[in-house]
Design a protein around this motif. Structure first.
Motif, PDB file in Angstrom:
ATOM      1  N   ARG A  67      60.750  51.553   7.909  1.00  0.00           N
ATOM      2  CA  ARG A  67      61.549  52.290   6.932  1.00  0.00           C
ATOM      3  C   ARG A  67      60.624  53.342   6.339  1.00  0.00           C
ATOM      4  NH1 ARG A  67      64.254  49.198   9.331  1.00  0.00           N
ATOM      5  NH2 ARG A  67      65.906  47.850   8.585  1.00  0.00           N
ATOM      6  N   HIS A  68      61.161  54.528   6.049  1.00  0.00           N
ATOM      7  CA  HIS A  68      60.293  55.574   5.526  1.00  0.00           C
ATOM      8  C   HIS A  68      61.051  56.571   4.669  1.00  0.00           C
ATOM      9  CE1 HIS A  68      61.733  58.737   8.322  1.00  0.00           C
ATOM     10  NE2 HIS A  68      61.989  57.703   9.093  1.00  0.00           N
ATOM     11  N   SER A  69      60.267  57.230   3.848  1.00  0.00           N
ATOM     12  CA  SER A  69      60.752  58.355   3.056  1.00  0.00           C
ATOM     13  C   SER A  69      59.707  59.454   3.221  1.00  0.00           C
ATOM     14  CB  SER A  69      60.883  57.946   1.582  1.00  0.00           C
ATOM     15  OG  SER A  69      59.604  57.695   1.033  1.00  0.00           O
ATOM     16  N   ALA A  70      59.842  60.517   2.479  1.00  0.00           N
ATOM     17  CA  ALA A  70      58.882  61.616   2.588  1.00  0.00           C
ATOM     18  C   ALA A  70      57.482  61.199   2.131  1.00  0.00           C
ATOM     19  CB  ALA A  70      59.364  62.813   1.767  1.00  0.00           C
ATOM     20  N   SER A  71      57.389  60.181   1.293  1.00  0.00           N
ATOM     21  CA  SER A  71      56.083  59.815   0.746  1.00  0.00           C
ATOM     22  C   SER A  71      55.643  58.379   1.030  1.00  0.00           C
ATOM     23  CB  SER A  71      56.080  60.018  -0.775  1.00  0.00           C
ATOM     24  OG  SER A  71      57.049  59.179  -1.372  1.00  0.00           O
ATOM     25  N   GLU A  72      56.435  57.653   1.812  1.00  0.00           N
ATOM     26  CA  GLU A  72      56.087  56.246   2.021  1.00  0.00           C
ATOM     27  C   GLU A  72      56.626  55.731   3.351  1.00  0.00           C
ATOM     28  OE1 GLU A  72      56.560  52.152  -0.577  1.00  0.00           O
ATOM     29  OE2 GLU A  72      56.622  54.097  -1.575  1.00  0.00           O
ATOM     30  N   HIS A  73      55.863  54.821   3.946  1.00  0.00           N
ATOM     31  CA  HIS A  73      56.278  54.115   5.157  1.00  0.00           C
ATOM     32  C   HIS A  73      56.148  52.616   4.895  1.00  0.00           C
ATOM     33  CE1 HIS A  73      56.237  57.526   8.037  1.00  0.00           C
ATOM     34  NE2 HIS A  73      55.285  58.003   7.245  1.00  0.00           N
ATOM     35  N   LEU A  74      57.092  51.847   5.407  1.00  0.00           N
ATOM     36  CA  LEU A  74      57.009  50.392   5.377  1.00  0.00           C
ATOM     37  C   LEU A  74      57.213  49.908   6.801  1.00  0.00           C
ATOM     38  CD1 LEU A  74      56.823  47.714   3.755  1.00  0.00           C
ATOM     39  CD2 LEU A  74      59.326  47.744   3.704  1.00  0.00           C
ATOM     40  N   PHE A  75      56.223  49.178   7.304  1.00  0.00           N
ATOM     41  CA  PHE A  75      56.279  48.607   8.647  1.00  0.00           C
ATOM     42  C   PHE A  75      56.344  47.096   8.508  1.00  0.00           C
ATOM     43  CE2 PHE A  75      53.714  52.451   8.810  1.00  0.00           C
ATOM     44  CZ  PHE A  75      54.259  53.144   9.874  1.00  0.00           C
ATOM     45  N   THR A  80      55.616  38.175  13.032  1.00  0.00           N
ATOM     46  CA  THR A  80      54.729  37.522  12.054  1.00  0.00           C
ATOM     47  C   THR A  80      55.226  37.631  10.621  1.00  0.00           C
ATOM     48  OG1 THR A  80      53.373  39.490  11.700  1.00  0.00           O
ATOM     49  CG2 THR A  80      52.718  38.018  13.503  1.00  0.00           C
ATOM     50  N   HIS A  81      56.204  38.492  10.390  1.00  0.00           N
ATOM     51  CA  HIS A  81      56.762  38.767   9.061  1.00  0.00           C
ATOM     52  C   HIS A  81      55.755  39.472   8.160  1.00  0.00           C
ATOM     53  CE1 HIS A  81      59.979  35.377   9.492  1.00  0.00           C
ATOM     54  NE2 HIS A  81      59.795  36.049  10.619  1.00  0.00           N
ATOM     55  N   ARG A  82      54.680  39.956   8.695  1.00  0.00           N
ATOM     56  CA  ARG A  82      53.710  40.698   7.892  1.00  0.00           C
ATOM     57  C   ARG A  82      54.173  42.140   7.732  1.00  0.00           C
ATOM     58  NH1 ARG A  82      48.053  39.768  10.625  1.00  0.00           N
ATOM     59  NH2 ARG A  82      49.337  39.941  12.485  1.00  0.00           N
ATOM     60  N   ALA A  83      53.728  42.759   6.648  1.00  0.00           N
ATOM     61  CA  ALA A  83      54.154  44.130   6.350  1.00  0.00           C
ATOM     62  C   ALA A  83      52.955  44.998   6.006  1.00  0.00           C
ATOM     63  CB  ALA A  83      55.136  44.135   5.188  1.00  0.00           C
ATOM     64  N   VAL A  84      53.103  46.272   6.301  1.00  0.00           N
ATOM     65  CA  VAL A  84      52.135  47.294   5.914  1.00  0.00           C
ATOM     66  C   VAL A  84      52.903  48.375   5.178  1.00  0.00           C
ATOM     67  CG1 VAL A  84      50.602  49.115   6.746  1.00  0.00           C
ATOM     68  CG2 VAL A  84      50.540  46.868   7.811  1.00  0.00           C
ATOM     69  N   ARG A  85      52.384  48.756   4.027  1.00  0.00           N
ATOM     70  CA  ARG A  85      52.964  49.838   3.236  1.00  0.00           C
ATOM     71  C   ARG A  85      51.969  50.993   3.216  1.00  0.00           C
ATOM     72  NH1 ARG A  85      53.237  49.921  -3.212  1.00  0.00           N
ATOM     73  NH2 ARG A  85      54.455  51.823  -3.489  1.00  0.00           N
ATOM     74  N   LEU A  86      52.409  52.151   3.615  1.00  0.00           N
ATOM     75  CA  LEU A  86      51.590  53.360   3.544  1.00  0.00           C
ATOM     76  C   LEU A  86      52.212  54.300   2.520  1.00  0.00           C
ATOM     77  CD1 LEU A  86      50.804  54.395   7.226  1.00  0.00           C
ATOM     78  CD2 LEU A  86      49.235  53.434   5.554  1.00  0.00           C
TER      79      LEU A  86
END
Length: 131
Positions: A67-75, A80-86
């Protein structure tokens, strides 16, 4: 000829159930990773793309929701149900600054942290136009 809506609903139901499960997984991952502190990273540039989830899924051979917006990404790694937020801060000089947080997840899986797996996969990917 008349078609039955029951048949259509029964056929569509597994897809809808899976989509709802994915949406719930992504929502929970976002909640889990939100309070984690952000760390500045310098190697996230290749992950800043609209098709990053599909791209990473192909590179890693497992489902990565994005999922993403102009200023953020969520993977979210569906296995594994793990997440990364950029989080991206676009500077005046055009070079974005990236900050990252990740969750430990609830699934199984060992090895490098999820963010490192993404960056390593991006580095090993063929360049644009390569076959």
């Amino acid at each position: 000829m008349t078609t039955s809506t029951v048949t259509v609903q029964d056929t569509a139901h597994p897809d809808l159930a899976h989509a709802a499960w994915i949406a719930d997984l992504v929502d929970h991952a976002a909640i889990d990773v939100a309070p984690r502190g952000l760390s500045k990273v310098t190697d996230a540039g290749p992950l800043d793309r609209e098709d990053a989830g599909k791209w990473l899924s192909g590179l890693l051979d497992r489902e990565i929701e994005h999922r993403h917006s102009a200023s953020e990404h969520l993977f979210v790694d569906v296995t594994t149900h793990r997440a990364v937020r950029l989080v991206l801060f676009r500077r005046d000089n055009g070079v974005p600054m990236f900050y990252m947080a990740q969750s430990p997840g609830t699934g199984t899986g060992t090895g490098a942290d999820l963010y490192s797996q993404f960056v390593d996969a991006a580095r090993s990917a063929p360049g644009p136009g390569a076959s």
